[in-house]
Design a protein around this motif. Sequence first.
Motif, PDB file in Angstrom:
ATOM      1  N   GLU A 231       0.825  -1.218   0.000  1.00 31.88           N
ATOM      2  CA  GLU A 231       0.000   0.000   0.000  1.00 31.88           C
ATOM      3  C   GLU A 231       0.852   1.259   0.000  1.00 31.88           C
ATOM      4  OE1 GLU A 231      -0.639  -2.465   2.074  1.00 31.88           O
ATOM      5  OE2 GLU A 231      -2.715  -3.077   1.746  1.00 31.88           O
ATOM      6  N   THR A 232       2.002   1.226   0.715  1.00 29.06           N
ATOM      7  CA  THR A 232       2.807   2.454   0.750  1.00 29.06           C
ATOM      8  C   THR A 232       3.315   2.767  -0.655  1.00 29.06           C
ATOM      9  OG1 THR A 232       4.807   1.235   1.303  1.00 29.06           O
ATOM     10  CG2 THR A 232       3.538   2.107   3.136  1.00 29.06           C
ATOM     11  N   GLU A 234       1.709   1.865  -3.468  1.00 32.18           N
ATOM     12  CA  GLU A 234       0.546   2.335  -4.231  1.00 32.18           C
ATOM     13  C   GLU A 234       0.215   3.775  -3.871  1.00 32.18           C
ATOM     14  OE1 GLU A 234      -2.402  -0.611  -3.410  1.00 32.18           O
ATOM     15  OE2 GLU A 234      -1.754  -1.877  -5.068  1.00 32.18           O
ATOM     16  N   ALA A 235       0.338   4.093  -2.580  1.00 31.53           N
ATOM     17  CA  ALA A 235       0.075   5.473  -2.149  1.00 31.53           C
ATOM     18  C   ALA A 235       1.051   6.416  -2.839  1.00 31.53           C
ATOM     19  CB  ALA A 235       0.204   5.584  -0.636  1.00 31.53           C
ATOM     20  N   ALA A 236       2.307   5.984  -2.967  1.00 30.32           N
ATOM     21  CA  ALA A 236       3.308   6.826  -3.622  1.00 30.32           C
ATOM     22  C   ALA A 236       2.990   6.984  -5.103  1.00 30.32           C
ATOM     23  CB  ALA A 236       4.699   6.224  -3.433  1.00 30.32           C
ATOM     24  N   ILE A 237       2.490   5.905  -5.725  1.00 24.14           N
ATOM     25  CA  ILE A 237       2.098   5.996  -7.138  1.00 24.14           C
ATOM     26  C   ILE A 237       1.000   7.042  -7.285  1.00 24.14           C
ATOM     27  CG2 ILE A 237       0.972   4.771  -9.039  1.00 24.14           C
ATOM     28  CD1 ILE A 237       2.367   2.224  -8.060  1.00 24.14           C
ATOM     29  N   LEU A 238       0.004   6.972  -6.379  1.00 28.21           N
ATOM     30  CA  LEU A 238      -1.090   7.944  -6.432  1.00 28.21           C
ATOM     31  C   LEU A 238      -0.585   9.354  -6.139  1.00 28.21           C
ATOM     32  CD1 LEU A 238      -3.923   5.953  -4.672  1.00 28.21           C
ATOM     33  CD2 LEU A 238      -3.894   6.709  -7.029  1.00 28.21           C
ATOM     34  N   ASP A 239       0.456   9.458  -5.311  1.00 27.21           N
ATOM     35  CA  ASP A 239       1.031  10.772  -5.006  1.00 27.21           C
ATOM     36  C   ASP A 239       1.853  11.303  -6.176  1.00 27.21           C
ATOM     37  OD1 ASP A 239      -0.099  11.179  -2.598  1.00 27.21           O
ATOM     38  OD2 ASP A 239       1.592  10.523  -1.392  1.00 27.21           O
ATOM     39  N   GLY A 240       2.014  10.492  -7.207  1.00 26.62           N
ATOM     40  CA  GLY A 240       2.691  10.967  -8.407  1.00 26.62           C
ATOM     41  C   GLY A 240       4.166  10.642  -8.484  1.00 26.62           C
ATOM     42  N   ALA A 241       4.653   9.767  -7.598  1.00 27.42           N
ATOM     43  CA  ALA A 241       6.074   9.449  -7.607  1.00 27.42           C
ATOM     44  C   ALA A 241       6.411   8.527  -8.780  1.00 27.42           C
ATOM     45  CB  ALA A 241       6.468   8.791  -6.291  1.00 27.42           C
ATOM     46  N   GLN A 245      11.806   7.734  -7.784  1.00 26.74           N
ATOM     47  CA  GLN A 245      11.416   8.333  -6.508  1.00 26.74           C
ATOM     48  C   GLN A 245      10.862   7.272  -5.561  1.00 26.74           C
ATOM     49  OE1 GLN A 245       9.017  11.168  -8.564  1.00 26.74           O
ATOM     50  NE2 GLN A 245      10.125  12.899  -7.694  1.00 26.74           N
ATOM     51  N   LYS A 249      12.979   7.068  -2.345  1.00 23.75           N
ATOM     52  CA  LYS A 249      12.324   7.811  -1.258  1.00 23.75           C
ATOM     53  C   LYS A 249      11.346   6.972  -0.454  1.00 23.75           C
ATOM     54  CE  LYS A 249      12.881  12.372  -3.161  1.00 23.75           C
ATOM     55  NZ  LYS A 249      12.277  13.445  -3.933  1.00 23.75           N
ATOM     56  N   ILE A 250      10.855   5.871  -1.023  1.00 21.74           N
ATOM     57  CA  ILE A 250       9.878   5.054  -0.294  1.00 21.74           C
ATOM     58  C   ILE A 250      10.472   3.696   0.076  1.00 21.74           C
ATOM     59  CG2 ILE A 250       7.590   3.991  -0.392  1.00 21.74           C
ATOM     60  CD1 ILE A 250       7.518   7.034  -0.407  1.00 21.74           C
TER      61      ILE A 250
ATOM     62  N   ALA B  73      -1.672   9.327 -10.918  1.00 19.78           N
ATOM     63  CA  ALA B  73      -1.396  10.633 -10.318  1.00 19.78           C
ATOM     64  C   ALA B  73      -2.047  11.767 -11.098  1.00 19.78           C
ATOM     65  CB  ALA B  73       0.113  10.849 -10.228  1.00 19.78           C
ATOM     66  N   PHE B  81      -6.212   4.494   2.262  1.00 18.60           N
ATOM     67  CA  PHE B  81      -6.165   3.032   2.278  1.00 18.60           C
ATOM     68  C   PHE B  81      -6.644   2.477   3.612  1.00 18.60           C
ATOM     69  CE2 PHE B  81      -3.261   4.263  -0.989  1.00 18.60           C
ATOM     70  CZ  PHE B  81      -3.285   3.250  -1.922  1.00 18.60           C
ATOM     71  N   TYR B  87       3.808   6.554   5.063  1.00 19.18           N
ATOM     72  CA  TYR B  87       5.225   6.251   4.868  1.00 19.18           C
ATOM     73  C   TYR B  87       5.876   6.214   6.244  1.00 19.18           C
ATOM     74  CZ  TYR B  87       3.703   7.975   0.329  1.00 19.18           C
ATOM     75  OH  TYR B  87       3.005   8.192  -0.822  1.00 19.18           O
ATOM     76  N   HIS B  89       8.775   6.052   7.460  1.00 14.74           N
ATOM     77  CA  HIS B  89      10.034   6.736   7.754  1.00 14.74           C
ATOM     78  C   HIS B  89       9.891   8.249   7.687  1.00 14.74           C
ATOM     79  CE1 HIS B  89       9.564   6.010   3.493  1.00 14.74           C
ATOM     80  NE2 HIS B  89      10.336   7.047   3.259  1.00 14.74           N
ATOM     81  N   ILE B 102       6.623  16.243  -4.800  1.00  8.89           N
ATOM     82  CA  ILE B 102       6.780  15.592  -6.103  1.00  8.89           C
ATOM     83  C   ILE B 102       6.207  16.484  -7.198  1.00  8.89           C
ATOM     84  CG2 ILE B 102       6.016  13.628  -7.490  1.00  8.89           C
ATOM     85  CD1 ILE B 102       7.170  12.027  -5.500  1.00  8.89           C
TER      86      ILE B 102
END
Lengths: 334, 361
Positions: A231-232, A234-241, A245, A249-250, B73, B81, B87, B89, B102
């Motif tokens: 999920e983290t 997928e969340a980053a994908i949705l955040d546009g990373a 990145q 970063k994740i 995005a 979720f 995240y 960290h 980003i």
Amino acid sequence: MNPAIQAVLTVAIGVGGCVLYFWLSNLFLDKVLYPPRGPNAGRNINRANMIRPWLFLLPAMIALGLYLAYPVFATFWLSLHKDVGATKQFVGLDNYRQMMTEGKFWESMRNNMLWLIVVPAMATAFGLLAAQLTDRLKWGNFAKSMIFMPMAISFVGASVIWKLIYDSRPAGQEQIGILNAVYVWMTGNDPQQWLQIPFWNNLFLMVVLVWIQAGFAMVILSAALRGIPEETIEAAILDGAGPFQIFFKIKVPQIMPTIVVVWTTITITVLKVFDIVLAMTNGQWETQVLANYMYDKFFRAFDVGVGSAAAMIIMLLVTPILVWNVHNARKEMR
Amino acid sequence: MANLLLKDVEKAYGEVKVLKDINLDIKTGELIVFVGPSGCGKSTLLRMIAGLEKITGGDFTIDGDRMNDVPPAQRGIAMVFQSYALYPHMTVRDNMAFALKIAKKSQAEIDKAIDKAARILQLTPYLDRLPKALSGGQRQRVAIGRAIVRDPKVYLFDEPLSNLDAALRVATRIEIAQLKEAMPNSTMIYVTHDQVEAMTLASRIVVLAGGGIAQVGTPLELYERPENEFVAQFIGSPSMNLLPGEIVETGAMTVVKLDNGGIARATIPTKAADMGLKVKVGVRPEDLLATDGEAVFTGEVEITEALGEVTILYFKRQGDAAQVIAKLPGIHSELRRKTVKLGTDPKKVHLFANGRSLLYR
């Protein structure tokens, strides 16, 4: 007796002896010393359970004491003494002082530092790269086992393989070392004695250890990467990373504790590096390292005092990293 | 502002179609809830809207723009979720700032957005903490905050409350309802398996079953006028009793003679041709009342559950018929092992033929 039979017998006696020890000692504890019967049955069970762990730990503790703890103290004692005739004479830190004046010692120190910086960094980086890249491939598991394979080769075996890769024949002859073969074919220059080029030959030796250790790093880091919650990502994908990145970063920050453990574990291996140098250059052409230096002093020059002093230096360097490694590994397990 | 349109959307894994014929028109400002039993594809549908799963057939548009192949995005959506997916960290502040960084927003803009979201969600004191130092409810709020700062057109919630304990779930549910009220122009899609969440939050509920949509409607529409047996039994707790029988009188008032010997009257009009039609009579447990007159059902009470405000009666099974459940107001523990006659208001009776309600013919 045939050595094969001898080997089988040794294994049988060794393993059988261990099993017999655990079985018999446990039996003695339960049946004779504190039987769970009679008026004190409950008390006896508690006492037996208190003793049992120590009973099982005993052989390991004796072995560790005999082969690990005792040598540390004996080496320390030896490093403070000098052979005078057949007797040992206390000389304080003289052995250490003598070692400090030797160029070979400082060369070993410098090379060890080089190894220390380059090998863990390269092995971890390659391992991480391989772990990430093989994870999404259909034939990723095959690639992984190929990369892991060198782990199964002994350092000396690996050294022999790489010595052939670096092999050099006089100019004009067919080159059997692949590096020279490619080099001569590409540049048209004369073949190089790769292992005799000061400074750079250190790097050629390090390649061997990186080749071996990258597989180890890859396996551990691959497991860690899979442990990252999907999920983290997928969340980053949705955040546009983007993929880079997400990786830097994740993913990497989340497996940082594992990276540290892998890094320090390889660092400890590196500090003890001996076989590769012994088998490939034996410390010639400015490739000496501490462990090989110690071996030289101890078993070739028979200067037990200085050899022991070198051993103490290696231990001094390894211990803090070892403590940190164990600390990190425990922290990660929690 | 965002109108979502799903036209004949489907999802197939190889040969297996897990979702098909999904047609939905979601208007700006609506809070749509997807409910359904586990495995019905509600999360999959949400992830298809998010762009985390590929849409294998049909069209999905937001404000007229086809989104099937637009990266997640760039769809103008944000997702919360079930596991929060913070995240681990990064501090709360960095978690919320990640998407904005980003997107290369200026520091001033980022600070402003975070301050605003933190104030709405009462997270200001926790901005510099790591997620592991937060409680479950606070983590949930950070996850929502991470969505808010992006100011998306569409919010997606994937079972956001299922990891919280009961008391916190109610509190957070109300917070989400208030949040929705504060942002009247944002469209929200919310997945849950909890009917109470669905009934209380939704402007419209989409009931998913068997890879398709069973019914779409406002919560009370689904409760009062279920289109089929599945929706009738899925909405409401305990679920609706279904009693098999046969139509014996048609007209404005339909009379059904039940297989158990009872008589049910319903204010559902039927045609003369329906005479003798095999139907199932649906009565919600809360609509059954003890009566001396004409009974829909007569049976012996096997178990009573007195909850104070209501008592739930579980009747002994008759043959292989489904167990009948009634919910009577007040405390009636004394009814255990007694035989009780139950009647109902004809306006509260539902009729189903072949699984479909006679209301929707």
